[in-house]
Design an enzyme around this catalytic site. Structure first.
Site, PDB file in Angstrom:
ATOM      1  N   SER A   1       0.852  -1.187   0.000  1.00 58.75           N
ATOM      2  CA  SER A   1       0.000   0.000   0.000  1.00 58.75           C
ATOM      3  C   SER A   1       0.884   1.232   0.000  1.00 58.75           C
ATOM      4  O   SER A   1       1.990   1.222   0.543  1.00 58.75           O
ATOM      5  CB  SER A   1      -0.890  -0.008   1.246  1.00 58.75           C
ATOM      6  OG  SER A   1      -1.448   1.269   1.467  1.00 58.75           O
ATOM      7  N   SER A   2       0.363   2.323  -0.557  1.00 56.40           N
ATOM      8  CA  SER A   2       1.140   3.559  -0.609  1.00 56.40           C
ATOM      9  C   SER A   2       1.379   4.147   0.779  1.00 56.40           C
ATOM     10  O   SER A   2       2.244   5.016   0.948  1.00 56.40           O
ATOM     11  CB  SER A   2       0.429   4.596  -1.484  1.00 56.40           C
ATOM     12  OG  SER A   2      -0.863   4.879  -0.982  1.00 56.40           O
ATOM     13  N   CYS A   3       0.651   3.663   1.799  1.00 53.72           N
ATOM     14  CA  CYS A   3       0.849   4.200   3.152  1.00 53.72           C
ATOM     15  C   CYS A   3       2.160   3.737   3.775  1.00 53.72           C
ATOM     16  O   CYS A   3       2.510   4.185   4.867  1.00 53.72           O
ATOM     17  CB  CYS A   3      -0.320   3.818   4.055  1.00 53.72           C
ATOM     18  SG  CYS A   3      -0.386   2.075   4.480  1.00 53.72           S
TER      19      CYS A   3
ATOM     20  N   HIS B   1     -12.848   3.359   2.784  1.00 54.36           N
ATOM     21  CA  HIS B   1     -11.952   4.410   2.311  1.00 54.36           C
ATOM     22  C   HIS B   1     -12.768   5.589   1.778  1.00 54.36           C
ATOM     23  O   HIS B   1     -13.971   5.485   1.567  1.00 54.36           O
ATOM     24  CB  HIS B   1     -11.030   3.860   1.213  1.00 54.36           C
ATOM     25  CG  HIS B   1     -10.012   2.896   1.734  1.00 54.36           C
ATOM     26  ND1 HIS B   1     -10.120   1.537   1.545  1.00 54.36           N
ATOM     27  CD2 HIS B   1      -8.862   3.093   2.440  1.00 54.36           C
ATOM     28  CE1 HIS B   1      -9.080   0.931   2.117  1.00 54.36           C
ATOM     29  NE2 HIS B   1      -8.315   1.849   2.664  1.00 54.36           N
TER      30      HIS B   1
ATOM     31  N   ASN C   1      -4.171   4.532  -3.849  1.00 53.35           N
ATOM     32  CA  ASN C   1      -5.540   4.350  -3.357  1.00 53.35           C
ATOM     33  C   ASN C   1      -6.396   3.708  -4.451  1.00 53.35           C
ATOM     34  O   ASN C   1      -6.456   4.219  -5.568  1.00 53.35           O
ATOM     35  CB  ASN C   1      -6.143   5.697  -2.974  1.00 53.35           C
ATOM     36  CG  ASN C   1      -5.346   6.397  -1.891  1.00 53.35           C
ATOM     37  OD1 ASN C   1      -5.300   5.955  -0.764  1.00 53.35           O
ATOM     38  ND2 ASN C   1      -4.690   7.486  -2.253  1.00 53.35           N
TER      39      ASN C   1
ATOM     40  N   LYS D   1       2.696  -3.936   6.199  1.00 52.41           N
ATOM     41  CA  LYS D   1       2.986  -3.986   4.765  1.00 52.41           C
ATOM     42  C   LYS D   1       4.486  -3.836   4.487  1.00 52.41           C
ATOM     43  O   LYS D   1       5.026  -4.479   3.581  1.00 52.41           O
ATOM     44  CB  LYS D   1       2.184  -2.912   4.027  1.00 52.41           C
ATOM     45  CG  LYS D   1       0.694  -3.213   3.948  1.00 52.41           C
ATOM     46  CD  LYS D   1       0.445  -4.511   3.183  1.00 52.41           C
ATOM     47  CE  LYS D   1      -1.024  -4.801   2.966  1.00 52.41           C
ATOM     48  NZ  LYS D   1      -1.246  -6.054   2.201  1.00 52.41           N
TER      49      LYS D   1
ATOM     50  N   TYR E   1      -0.908  -0.698  10.126  1.00 51.27           N
ATOM     51  CA  TYR E   1      -1.106  -1.324   8.806  1.00 51.27           C
ATOM     52  C   TYR E   1       0.132  -1.128   7.939  1.00 51.27           C
ATOM     53  O   TYR E   1       0.594  -2.059   7.270  1.00 51.27           O
ATOM     54  CB  TYR E   1      -2.334  -0.700   8.139  1.00 51.27           C
ATOM     55  CG  TYR E   1      -2.660  -1.259   6.773  1.00 51.27           C
ATOM     56  CD1 TYR E   1      -3.181  -2.535   6.629  1.00 51.27           C
ATOM     57  CD2 TYR E   1      -2.455  -0.504   5.622  1.00 51.27           C
ATOM     58  CE1 TYR E   1      -3.500  -3.056   5.378  1.00 51.27           C
ATOM     59  CE2 TYR E   1      -2.762  -1.010   4.362  1.00 51.27           C
ATOM     60  CZ  TYR E   1      -3.285  -2.287   4.253  1.00 51.27           C
ATOM     61  OH  TYR E   1      -3.579  -2.794   3.016  1.00 51.27           O
TER      62      TYR E   1
END
Length: 312
Positions: free
Chosen positions: A108-110, A180, A166, A141, A137
Site C-alpha cells: 500500500s502507498s501508506c 476508504h 488508493n 505492509k 497497517y
C-alpha cells in the site's frame, strides 16, 4: 505464467483479488486456485501449510489483507498489525517451503513516510516517520516487502512487491464508517440524494491530495509485473495524477447526481497531506493505467447500485 499454470489468488473475494481473478479468467488462464476465509484461515499457519502442500501453486498473488479507512485503521490498531503480519508471513513462508516459482506481494502507498517528497519514489521507503493513524497497517505492509526481499536474498526466491495507490472499483467496501474515502463518499452522496438531505458532511478540510486507481487497472498491472518483472526492489502502481479531496467530492457528487451542498468537518483528521506515486518505473516496464477517474467512479457507482440492498 502459462495459461495452464497453477495460480493461487489469496484474497480473491476482496476488491483487488477479485479484479485479478476476473482479469486472469478474461485473458485465458484456466487453472486458478482460491479459497474463502471460511475454507482457509490465512492466520492459521498449519492450515496455510497444508493448503500449499496439497495445491502446490506455481504462482501466487498475495492480495489478502485486513483493510479499512482512517477510522478503522486507527481504531483496530492491534488487529490491523497482527492479522496482516500473520497472513503475509504464513503465505510467503509456505511459498518458499513448497517451491512457488513466483510470488507477487501487494502492499500500500501508506508504507511511505508521512512527509516524504512528492511524488513518492520507491527509494523513499523507511526514510522518515509514518502517518500515525495507519502506522500499524503500514508497518505490516513494510514487513511484507522486507520478507520478500529477505527470502530472495537468503533463498533465491523470485518474490516481488508492488505498492498500489488508493484503489476503488467493483467489490469495494461501502461501510459508512470503516471504508476508504472514495467509496464512503459514493454511499454518502447516494443516500443524501435518496433522502433529500440538503448537505453532505465530509471529513477533514478537503485540501489533502490523493491519487486513485481503478481496481481492474491494478489487476492488469499485477499480471503484467508477474510476467515481466523479477527485481528485488518494489514497484509503485498508480496513475501519477492526483486531486484534492474537495475536487474528488465534487466529481462524485456529479456522477451520483446529488445537488446539495458540501460541508467539511475540520474536527476530523486529514491524514497525510499528499500521496502521489512516482510511476516512472512502472511506465518504463511497459504498463500505464487505462481508466480515467470519472469513468472509474461511474463504473464503481453502477456496482454500488447493484449491491446497495445487500449493504444495508
Amino acid at each position: 505464467m502459462k495459461a495452464t499454470s497453477n495460480i493461487y489468488i489469496a484474497g480473491h473475494r476482496g476488491m483487488v483479488g477479485g479484479a485479478i481473478k476476473r482479469h486472469l479468467e478474461k485473458t485465458g488462464y484456466t487453472n486458478l486456485a482460491y479459497r474463502t476465509s471460511a475454507e482457509l484461515d490465512l492466520r492459521n499457519q498449519q492450515a496455510v501449510d497444508d493448503f500449499f502442500a496439497t495445491e502446490r501453486p506455481e504462482y501466487v498473488f498475495l492480495a489478502a489483507a485486513k483493510v479499512g479507512g482512517i477510522l478503522a485503521n486507527n481504531t483496530y490498531r492491534a488487529d490491523f498489525l497482527y492479522e496482516n503480519l500473520i497472513m503475509e508471513a504464513n503465505i510467503i513462508h509456505a511459498a518458499y517451503r513448497y517451491g512457488v516459482k513466483k510470488l507477487l506481494f501487494l502492499g500500500s502507498s501508506c508504507i511511505y513516510p508521512k512527509l516524504a517528497p512528492q511524488p513518492l519514489k520507491e527509494e523513499y521507503l523507511l526514510t522518515g516517520p509514518l502517518e500515525s493513524t495507519n502506522e500499524p497497517y503500514a508497518i505490516a505492509k513494510i514487513a511484507g516487502v522486507k520478507l520478500c526481499e529477505a527470502y530472495r536474498d537468503q533463498y533465491g526466491c523470485d518474490f516481488i512487491s508492488a505498492m498500489p495507490t488508493n484503489l476503488y472499483g467493483i467489490g469495494d467496501n461501502y461501510h459508512p464508517a470503516n471504508s476508504h474515502v472514495l467509496p464512503a463518499l459514493i454511499r454518502r452522496f447516494h443516500e443524501a440524494k435518496e433522502t433529500g438531505q440538503p448537505s453532505v458532511t465530509i471529513w477533514g478540510s478537503g485540501t489533502p491530495r490523493r491519487e486513485f486507481l481503478y481496481a481492474d487497472d491494478v489487476a492488469e498491472a499485477c499480471v503484467h509485473l508477474m510476467n515481466t518483472y523479477s527485481g528485488r526492489e518494489l514497484v509503485n502502481i498508480g496513475t501519477g495524477e492526483d486531486l484534492a479531496i474537495r475536487e474528488l467530492a465534487e466529481l462524485i457528487k456529479e456522477v451520483v447526481g446529488y445537488e446539495g451542498a458540501l460541508v467539511f468537518d475540520t474536527t476530523k483528521p486529514d491524514g497525510t497531506p499528499r500521496k502521489l506515486m512516482d510511476v516512472t518505473k512502472l511506465h518504463n516496464l511497459g504498463w500505464k493505467h487505462k481508466t480515467d477517474l470519472k469513468t472509474g467512479i461511474s463504473l464503481a457507482y453502477q456496482d454500488f447500485l447493484k449491491n446497495e440492498f445487500a449493504m444495508r
